[in-house]
Design an enzyme around this catalytic site. Sequence first.
Site, PDB file in Angstrom:
ATOM      1  N   LYS A  57       0.680  -1.340  -0.113  1.00 41.31           N
ATOM      2  CA  LYS A  57      -0.010   0.103  -0.107  1.00 41.31           C
ATOM      3  C   LYS A  57       0.752   1.247  -0.059  1.00 41.31           C
ATOM      4  CE  LYS A  57      -3.756  -2.466   2.052  1.00 41.31           C
ATOM      5  NZ  LYS A  57      -4.611  -3.115   3.149  1.00 41.31           N
ATOM      6  N   GLN A  93      -4.515  -1.318   9.442  1.00 38.61           N
ATOM      7  CA  GLN A  93      -4.497  -2.767   8.952  1.00 38.61           C
ATOM      8  C   GLN A  93      -5.122  -3.612   9.768  1.00 38.61           C
ATOM      9  OE1 GLN A  93      -3.432  -3.651   5.468  1.00 38.61           O
ATOM     10  NE2 GLN A  93      -4.165  -5.602   6.255  1.00 38.61           N
ATOM     11  N   ASP A 131     -11.075   3.167   3.438  1.00 40.42           N
ATOM     12  CA  ASP A 131     -11.290   1.706   3.347  1.00 40.42           C
ATOM     13  C   ASP A 131     -12.873   1.498   3.205  1.00 40.42           C
ATOM     14  OD1 ASP A 131      -9.458  -0.248   3.338  1.00 40.42           O
ATOM     15  OD2 ASP A 131      -9.158  -0.137   5.537  1.00 40.42           O
TER      16      ASP A 131
END
Length: 283
Positions: free
Chosen positions: A53, A97, A120
């Site tokens: 990422k 995460q 997200d």
Amino acid sequence: MTAHLIDGNALAAQVRAQVAERVKVLRAGGVQPGLAVILVGDDPASAVYVKHKVTDCEAAGMRSVLERHPATMTESDLLARVRALNADDGVHGILVQMPLPKHIDPQQVIATLSPAKDVDGFHVANAGALLVGQKGFKACTPYGCMKLIETTGVALRGKHAVVIGRSNTVGKPMALMLLQANATVTVCHSGTADLAAHTRNADIVIAAVGRRDTVRASMVKPGAIVIDVGMNRNEAGKLCGDVDFAGVREVAGWITPVPGGVGPMTRAMLLVNTLEAAERRLA
Ligand code: NAP
């Protein structure tokens, strides 16, 4: 008939290139989109994901900040970090995460994120926006699946889509996105009595279960679009999806491979959401 392969790597490269162009425009105006990634603990798979990422962001011209914290970090310390990043004007997107260590409640962490930085798309404000058809950040994996389906050129109106899996991060938002695109949607899960009876009638099958060979050739309608979200390992330790790729590709019209299908598009859509977070702040 052998299915057309939907190439997630190629599509993701196109998306990344488009993002990089839009980042150039923002940077020319003095704004560099920034993503903060928080990793708690030392799960090796998570470490690989966050590294990707961060490198994706940098390749697109964005700023990325990686925060690594020990597995012993307390929930209140993590929430304090999230609040600090919420208040940091140089950060447009924040990603924590998952999975988090067991002593930290992921829902609490997601609820603490600013919805405007929740790239997200997991915050209830963004999940709710999808539900009622308002603008918000869409969860990256199903958003990427929609882009993969678009490449087939098949119009979804009048088509029957079967989503296997109902997680908050994949299955449910996937079903809502398909519904919004005018498909007729069935959601299957571990309590579904006869999965094959549903999938055999599907023009589009999305497999998001986490168990290999969940979808076999006998379960697929000839010509269907099959999107494989699953990430599993076979006996040899090789990455594979939820779909019996070799068998199903002989029946389906289109199919995504694993690796090289949904995975790269999930990463690409994170860049899109981060860019949009920066663009929306300017709007
Ligand atoms: P999850 O939270 O474990 O959800 C799995 C879903 O599958 C659940 O809804 C479960 O039903 C359902 N299920 C389990 N066994 C089933 C069966 N025999 N028949 C029908 N449905 C069944 O997993 P997730 O987070 O959604 O992820 C799904 C898979 O996608 C995993 O392999 C994950 O690693 C992968 N993934 C890949 C990406 C990517 O970028 N490629 C991104 C995210 C996830 P219940 O709700 O009834 O338990």
